[in-house]
Write an enzyme that holds these catalytic residues in place. Sequence first.
Site, PDB file in Angstrom:
ATOM      1  N   ASP A  13     -45.243 -87.994 -41.413  1.00 18.30           N
ATOM      2  CA  ASP A  13     -43.954 -87.498 -40.951  1.00 18.30           C
ATOM      3  C   ASP A  13     -43.515 -86.311 -41.814  1.00 18.30           C
ATOM      4  OD1 ASP A  13     -41.644 -87.343 -39.547  1.00 18.30           O
ATOM      5  OD2 ASP A  13     -40.854 -89.292 -40.130  1.00 18.30           O
ATOM      6  N   ASP A  14     -43.386 -85.145 -41.201  1.00 17.39           N
ATOM      7  CA  ASP A  14     -42.852 -83.951 -41.898  1.00 17.39           C
ATOM      8  C   ASP A  14     -43.751 -83.396 -43.009  1.00 17.39           C
ATOM      9  OD1 ASP A  14     -40.634 -84.357 -40.297  1.00 17.39           O
ATOM     10  OD2 ASP A  14     -39.174 -84.451 -41.922  1.00 17.39           O
ATOM     11  N   CYS A  32     -39.806 -84.507 -34.395  1.00 11.83           N
ATOM     12  CA  CYS A  32     -40.626 -85.711 -34.256  1.00 11.83           C
ATOM     13  C   CYS A  32     -40.694 -86.304 -32.851  1.00 11.83           C
ATOM     14  CB  CYS A  32     -40.201 -86.771 -35.256  1.00 11.83           C
ATOM     15  SG  CYS A  32     -38.430 -86.883 -35.489  1.00 11.83           S
ATOM     16  N   HIS A  92     -40.313 -94.000 -32.780  1.00 13.67           N
ATOM     17  CA  HIS A  92     -39.334 -92.952 -32.433  1.00 13.67           C
ATOM     18  C   HIS A  92     -39.463 -92.425 -31.007  1.00 13.67           C
ATOM     19  CE1 HIS A  92     -36.469 -89.824 -34.430  1.00 13.67           C
ATOM     20  NE2 HIS A  92     -35.891 -90.588 -33.517  1.00 13.67           N
ATOM     21  N   ASP A 144     -46.408 -84.726 -37.740  1.00 19.75           N
ATOM     22  CA  ASP A 144     -45.706 -84.532 -36.466  1.00 19.75           C
ATOM     23  C   ASP A 144     -45.025 -83.173 -36.346  1.00 19.75           C
ATOM     24  OD1 ASP A 144     -43.759 -85.143 -38.333  1.00 19.75           O
ATOM     25  OD2 ASP A 144     -42.640 -86.501 -37.038  1.00 19.75           O
ATOM     26  N   LYS A 167     -39.876 -77.253 -40.111  1.00 18.87           N
ATOM     27  CA  LYS A 167     -39.376 -78.242 -39.154  1.00 18.87           C
ATOM     28  C   LYS A 167     -38.173 -77.717 -38.368  1.00 18.87           C
ATOM     29  CE  LYS A 167     -37.494 -82.907 -38.917  1.00 18.87           C
ATOM     30  NZ  LYS A 167     -37.339 -84.180 -39.621  1.00 18.87           N
TER      31      LYS A 167
END
Length: 594
Positions: free
Chosen positions: A54-55, A94, A155, A362, A387
């Site tokens: 994630d990220d 995401c 998510h 993501d 992001k």
Amino acid sequence: MVVICSSNMVGGAMKSSQPVQCVFVRLSVLCLLLCPSVLPQRNDRPNFLLFMVDDLGYGDVGCFGNDSIRTPNIDRIASEGAKLTHHLAAEAMCTPSRAAFLTGRYPIRSGMGANHGLRFLPTIANTGGLPANETTFATLLKQAGYATALIGKWHLGLHCASGGSLCHHPNNHGFDYFYGTPITNFRECGEDGESVYYMTSVYRRYKQVCWAYLVGAASLLLIKFLGKMHVRWMTLLSLLTFCTLVMAFPEVFVIMLRPWNCVLMENEKVAEQPYSLKDLTPNLVNKSLKFIDDNADMPFFLYHSFLKVHTALFTTKEFEGRSRHGRYGDNVEEMDWAVGRILDAIEKKGLSHNTFVYLTSDNGGHVEEIRDGQREGGHNGILRGGKGMAGWDGGIRMPTVLRWPKDVRPGTVVDEPTSQMDVFPTVLRLAQLKTPGNRVIDGRDLMPLLTESKNVTDHRFFVHYCGSVIHAARYRPPTGESVWKAHYTTPNWDPGTEGCYDAFLCDCRGDYVTHHDPPLLFDVTKDPSERSPITPESEPKFAEIISTIDKGVKDHMSSVEQVENQFSLRNILWRPWLQPCCGHLPFCSCANNA
Ligand SMILES: *[C@@H]1O[C@H](CO)[C@@H](O)[C@H](O)[C@H]1NC(C)=O
Ligand SMILES: *[C@@H]1O[C@H](CO)[C@@H](O)[C@H](O)[C@H]1NC(C)=O
Ligand SMILES: *[C@@H]1O[C@H](CO)[C@@H](O)[C@H](O)[C@H]1NC(C)=O
Ligand SMILES: *[C@@H]1O[C@H](CO)[C@@H](O)[C@H](O)[C@H]1NC(C)=O
């Protein structure tokens, strides 16, 4: 032929039973002659081990040029397999990115492109999510007899109807087993008393509006008392009530964010609420190891989807202060450790040769994520943006490695542009399954590039969405080296910076963006940092390139069907009765019992 047949079985379940093997050899020979399409047997089918971080930023990984962070396990996947240096997420956020990854389709096709500023599902108790009629590759693998599990972050929604149903739940999208969070890790999920940041920033704009109302109301009150003007009490009262409600509503959310949204579930049951981050990494690793242990004898698909390296940052004691890059670096190194543990388990079971391993992120590192002057978001290396910025490569070009010993030569590097949506057809092809023919699949099989039987991608165009609007598009001509990228719209960065620090995340439309006509054009092969826009003077083919890209975008747009938007106000509205809660609403709380 006999040799091929028997060696096929040595690695499989039949290895200890001689007579059966002989029968199989004969059957296989027969089969090779008569019915080639029936082969191979079930035990030849590859396993899939896919990691989603994630990220994680492009510059956060050793093999992507970071010389001071330690990611030996990710680097090993690359050296034993391939590194994809131009691998693109379908969105810089995401929820839509993950929807595209699992369906092989641009998020707009499943209604996952938001038409307002909130591009991720904000709560678990709303009705937006991955529609029931979208098919993930997990579903297709499961139908073909695979054991499937999602460990970690989902998510993509939970309920799709006001009455419940769990239709967006991972169990209903192809995963036999789910252990993890149905939503995401929020900064508010931290246990250090630090809270109220992430969501607050989203609401900040609306709050300002309300302050204006309050000031207005107070002035009216004053004027009334001074007796200078006739103001009706009802007007004043309704104004004040409205303001209090509008202001209180987000406040309640911010305060209740941790108890309501920081939830771990095991399948359909709440396992821990709010979750404790302390041992979360080894806890999730343990779940993955158990899944591998339980399913080593059959083909499996394990999707290990980290809650890291998103804030709230968390590590076990062993990783505190270990890296040279503060808490963020510690988180990256612990994530890499977890990858190593799971790879070791595959190795110990003797499954490495038959397991397709893939790791990606993501969306890009969150450059605006700064706390007390310390960067807590990822580093996007030479790439610009991060992001939330859908067009700039820092938001969408993902550090990606994979390993597939049967066909991919160790040390392969794929510089051609590829997409995370390509995993869908690639996985199906390796599992010898058909790609669904009743819908547009945007992904392309990666194998020709990975095996170097082709050296130019099959993708001519990539469109880069910001919610439901296209901010940029990329064009790979069938010859030459160039990969062109045209930015139609770019986010307005805070003056003197390359981020939207004030808003915490860049927005997609309105006053928050600038439109470019003609578009800003870059050759991302020569200029991966997108620093020097190409002009009609510097590139004689400028107009031709732009019109080719325009046409690619138009063709794409005409292939997009209108579907229900999963981010409509109705779909993101929090509904108390859909709130997963152990205990009594609003006080949801239970310790881990899974
Ligand atoms: C390595 O990653 C850390 C953590 O994101 C970052 O601070 C640092 O600048 C990176 N170094 C290089 C050389 O990219
Ligand atoms: C993970 O499993 C190991 C070995 O079984 C055990 O020692 C450890 O306590 C477990 N950790 C967590 C967080 O569940
Ligand atoms: C791809 O391979 C062909 C033939 O091997 C070669 O002519 C061509 O230049 C290569 N293209 C690229 C982009 O490397
Ligand atoms: C899913 O259902 C919606 C609404 O009926 C429809 O518009 C859409 O085309 C369907 N999607 C697929 C992939 O079948």
